[in-house]
Scaffold this active site. Structure first.
Site: not given
Ligand code: AHR
Length: 504
Positions: A175, A294
């Site tokens: 990210e 994610e």
């Molecule tokens: O999964 C939780 C968080 O969400 C992770 O650390 C990050 O990559 C995202 O913003």
């Protein structure tokens, strides 16, 4: 009783793609109680000789998770991987800035490799491109993947690992578009860094596959220019671009919430378009695929997390307790990933244990399954093979953020080796049950192996440590076959798995 109807043709000629099993991947970050108290708890009565909880290992194995992203997440952007190797007694505790905790470094890359073997998963390893860069990545891949005879590979051997870890899939940071990210960068800065990091990783091990960071979510101001710029910088060196997305129902509007799978679909389609635009611009023959590394529901724990005292070890962070409607959305998101299996090759349910997770643990106590465990389990077990295109006629609805939302969300996967088709279906109607007529005549004779239904009249009901089996899926016998049509009875607000054996 009110009843809706839908019709769907499924035929072996209408194929979307072979499923890449890595779409059933997950994610474990050094965050909250994911590692400490989650997978690793040396004092637990059920811990193995390495300190790993055997009850958690069994539940992860049950899910058949093919790949697990590690060690972050936001954590990785401040992580020194060297802190997690060597004798545990000599490892340093560090201030962990991303989640404002103390990281004791009792689990590092080698322990995680051991653990991932015990659950039969591959690792998808992220490198720190926040506070570090090309040099760290080059040393880390030498440590992990080079056979021996060099400083870092010999260090691994000295640490007790003669054979290389052979980690194939690598994430180039996490990210990096997000202002919250340690070492946040502009698209141009990150694109250059990702390109040069990719180059050294592939120099050390050309068999690796690399994931470049896309946007943290599609509402970022820089989306989709970010994708376009970073791909422009690193197109020929990388293999996948990442997508991240979390959903929630803070407005308590179930029809609108369940429609959010359309947002995921739209996001996927627009990232594909951006990848293919850069492909055309570069006159390249290479296609970049998607790593949705994610995705999940995340909103229940946000207020609670604001109250956490900083600088403690493994506090309970991001411990969402999932209810029935969350399981329905997760089911619908899994169907969406399957429908995009031609381009989504990796996906990680974020995360796996305790932190926005299907598996929860009590320190010194039990491990238990959340509602979202079940759609994840069913698709991972029965959703491997060829995805078949669902030619669908369904009632639709309008809601706050979406219009024309299909009430029935469905897809089918053919397992040619076992001669089985599995239909996954969510009935999103809040009031009416549904008869879904699946025309699968093209397959000849067939029989229903089982119809698993996950449903409860109260969509806010959840499992808990005290009631871990309050809502579990049931096998129902309400679906029938009539003149080659499978007439499936799908209760309102239900997740359904219909397994069919092809017999003629
Ligand atoms: O999964 C939780 C968080 O969400 C992770 O650390 C990050 O990559 C995202 O913003």
């Amino acid at each position: 009783m009110l009843m809706k109807n839908a019709n769907c043709i499924i035929d072996k000629k209408y194929r979307i793609a072979e499923v890449d099993n890595r779409i059933y991947g997950s994610f474990i970050e050094h965050l909250g109680r994911a590692i400490y108290g989650g997978i690793y708890e040396p004092g637990h009565p059920g811990a193995d000789k390495h300190g790993f909880r055997k009850d958690v290992i069994e539940m992860v194995k049950e899910l058949k998770v093919p790949i697990i992203r590690y060690p972050g997440g936001n954590f990785v952007s401040g992580y020194n991987w060297e802190d997690g190797i060597g004798p545990k007694s000599e490892r340093k505790s560090r201030l962990e800035l991303a989640w404002r905790v103390i990281e004791p470094n009792q689990v590092g890359i080698n322990e995680f490799v051991e653990w991932s073997k015990s659950v039969n998963s591959e690792i998808m390893l992220a490198v720190n491109l926040g506070t570090r860069g090309v040099d760290e990545a080059r040393n880390l891949i030498e440590y992990c993947n080079h056979p021996g005879g060099t400083y870092y590979s010999d260090l691994r051997i000295k640490d007790g690992y003669r054979k290389p870890h052979k980690i194939k899939t690598w994430c180039l940071g996490n990210e990096m578009d997000g202002p919250w990210q340690i070492g946040h960068k502009t698209a141009e800065e990150y694109g250059r860094l990702a390109c040069e990091t990719a180059r050294v990783i592939k120099m050390v091990d050309p068999t690796t596959e690399l994931v470049i960071c896309g946007s943290s979510h599609r509402l970022m101001d820089t989306y989709p220019d970010w994708e376009s710029t970073v791909l422009d910088n690193a197109y020929e060196l990388i293999d996948y671009i990442s997508l991240h997305s979390y959903y929630g129902n803070p407005e308590n509007d179930t029809p609108n919430y369940l429609a959010k799978s359309l947002d995921m679909d739209d996001f996927i389609k627009s990232v594909i378009a951006t990848c293919d635009y850069i492909k055309a611009k570069k006159r390249s023959n290479k296609t970049i695929n998607l790593s949705f590394d994610e995705w999940n529901v995340w909103y229940h724990s946000r207020e609670q997390d604001k109250k956490i005292t900083p600088w403690t070890i493994a506090p309970p962070q991001l411990e969402d307790i999932y209810n029935m409607e969350d399981a329905l959305l997760v089911g619908s998101l899994l169907i969406t990933l399957l429908k995009n299996a031609d381009r989504v090759k990796i996906a990680c349910l974020a995360q796996l244990v305790n932190v926005i997770a299907p598996i929860m643990t009590e320190n010194k106590g039990i491990a238990w399954r959340q509602t979202i465990f079940y759609p994840y389990l069913h698709t991972s077990l029965y959703g491997r093979g060829t995805v078949l295109y669902p030619l669908l006629e369904t009632p639709r609805y309008d809601c706050k953020d979406f219009s024309d939302v299909p009430v029935l969300d469905t897809v089918a996967v053919l397992d040619s080796k076992k001669n089985e088709i599995t239909i996954f279906a969510v009935n999103k109607d809040t009031r009416e049950n549904m008869i879904a007529n699946y025309n699968i005549k093209g397959f000849g004779k067939f029989r229903i192996i089982e119809h698993i239904v996950y449903h409860h009249d109260d969509v806010k009901i959840a499992n808990s440590k005290d009631y871990p089996f309050r809502i579990i899926p049931e096998t129902k016998h309400d679906s029938i076959i009539e003149e080659g049509i499978l007439k499936a009875f799908l209760p309102k607000l239900s997740w359904n798995v219909i397994r069919i054996s092809i017999e003629g």
